[in-house]
Motif scaffolding. Structure first.
Motif: not given
Length: 245
Positions: A92, A112, A140, A153-154, A157, A182, A240
């Motif tokens: 990250t 990533n 994620s 990061y988003c 992923k 995830a 999650n």
């Protein structure tokens, strides 16, 4: 479930990667532990071997194609096959959109997403010849729902989920499945260091009202790596606590 199968796990020496490696080893898999930190990787493999696990350490950077090719080569030369690949390595570099540096965007996308692509491409060359294999990507929940301050990061992923589905379609005819797990909010050393009220705020966002554990992720990976998941491919398994449905 995975007895005598050869599992290559990236980012294996700590956190979720460590738990995944231990879960696979606990069911009889041979572990190829890949990490950029040589000392941590060797120490982890020493622990595995002390418990009777067949394992080998490989120091490598998933963004370097030569390193990636070497990790697959070591797996083949040491154990004779590559049956499971877990693309867990990730980083990250958080920051608000208007302040995010180009190098932080590039670093996260390269590790990533490109890292998973390179590892998958290398492992798939072996798996397609074997006509069997399991590839599991660690995505994620924020790749599904977004998160302020984590555009890089988003995006990485979310891209990993697209890569999962595309590769699943390509490799299915060779009996190679490709899926993703995830994770939601997982208890880590970082979250343990937060004040109690902050941890409660995080838990309040989750229907099950608690953070997950690295073992929760490892158990999902273990299922997707096993024969029990043979008719599942191209899927994203959310672990999650109900945070995203």
């Amino acid at each position: 479930m995975v007895q005598d199968r050869v599992a290559v796990v990236t980012g294996a020496s700590r956190g979720i990667g460590r738990s995944i490696s231990l879960a696979l080893a606990g069911q009889g898999a041979k572990i190829v532990a890949v990490d950029i930190d040589p000392e941590a990787t060797e120490a982890f493999v020493t622990e595995l071997k002390a418990d009777g696990v067949e394992a080998v350490a490989v120091t490598g950077n998933v963004t370097d194609a030569a390193d990636v090719d070497n990790m697959i080569k070591v797996a083949k030369e040491t154990f004779g096959s590559v049956d499971i690949l877990v693309n867990n390595a990730g980083i990250t570099r958080d920051g608000l959109l208007l302040r995010m540096k180009d190098e932080d965007w590039d670093a996260v996308l390269t590790v990533n997403l490109k890292g998973a692509f390179l590892c998958t491409r290398a492992a798939a060359k072996v798996m397609t010849k074997q006509r069997s294999g399991r590839i599991i990507n660690i995505a994620s929940v924020v790749g599904q729902m977004g998160n302020a301050g984590q555009a890089n990061y988003c995006a990485s992923k979310a891209g990993l989920m697209g890569l999962t589905r595309s590769n699943a379609r390509e490799l299915a005819k060779r009996n190679v499945t490709v899926n993703a797990v995830a994770p939601g909010f997982i208890a880590t050393a970082m979250t343990d260091a937060l004040p109690e009220d902050k941890r409660q705020e995080l838990a309040a966002q989750i229907p099950l009202e608690r953070l997950g554990s690295a073992d929760d992720i490892a158990n999902a990976v273990l299922f997707l790596a096993s024969d029990n998941s043979g008719y599942i491919t191209g899927q994203v398994l959310g672990v999650n606590g109900g945070m995203y449905m």
